[in-house]
Design a protein around this motif. Sequence first.
Motif, short mmCIF file in Angstrom:
data_model
loop_
_atom_site.label_atom_id
_atom_site.label_comp_id
_atom_site.label_asym_id
_atom_site.label_seq_id
_atom_site.Cartn_x
_atom_site.Cartn_y
_atom_site.Cartn_z
N ARG A 199 0.87 -1.17 0.00
CA ARG A 199 0.00 0.00 0.00
C ARG A 199 0.91 1.22 0.00
N ILE A 200 0.72 2.07 -0.97
CA ILE A 200 1.61 3.22 -1.12
C ILE A 200 1.68 4.05 0.16
N ALA A 201 0.55 4.19 0.84
CA ALA A 201 0.53 5.00 2.07
C ALA A 201 1.38 4.40 3.18
N ASP A 202 1.69 3.10 3.08
CA ASP A 202 2.48 2.43 4.12
C ASP A 202 3.98 2.48 3.86
N THR A 203 4.38 2.99 2.71
CA THR A 203 5.81 3.04 2.39
C THR A 203 6.40 4.38 2.81
#
Length: 242
Positions: free
Chosen positions: A123-127
């Motif tokens: 998930r992009i938000a988690d990177t």
Amino acid sequence: MKYHELLERGEGAFLPNLSIDLVIIGYEDNVLKCLLPQFGDKWLLPGGYIGTQESVDAAVQRILKERLGIEQSHLKFLSVFGDENRAFNSEFKAFFDKLGLTWKQDFWFNNRFVTLAYYSLVRIADTHPIIDELYQGYDWFDFEELPDMWMDHKSIAETARDHLKEYIQQELVVYNLLPKEFTMPELHQLYESILNKKLDRSRFQKKMLAAGLFERLPKVKKDAPGRNPYQYRVKEAPTQLP
């Protein structure tokens, strides 16, 4: 270990002639994307080396954490890449010159490296990519518009994209790219983006629900135009599709 220490003393700390490269795959605005760091005037895959006292799996997880701030991620082994000319040379010399370090042609990292390539669905938000002295920055790129990349890294990224197309037809894993709560239309759009083709929505939803992996939530999505589809979340570990 700082980079000047890694470059000068890494020969005894890491397995020789073997590296790891990671294709980090995210999904945003209905587009499948690849996360790339910039090195010099080109881009490349995030990666690293395997410690002499470290398993390959542990090395992959360590690199994910050090480079991207990711503790846990869905990982899939892709392939081994080992072209006979697979080595950095002038690129590392320019990096040494930038840091004011002494350059030696016989440094261990100038040798040819075979790489173990993996891809990860995130998930992009988690990177949280970590900027350090090696990279100028990170950016997400549409797989259809990958930039100029070092060595065979573009080929590795494209191979991962092709492998994912085949993989999702046997195992349901791509929900890792969506928020933890999502709608069936969102999952349907994700599959169409990966496969690059239209899928019958009704048949798709029946197939997904038949897998028995999703729990329908009592609340409905209020910000969707028109009908408000139910949201779902994964209720157990992924299995093969029926």
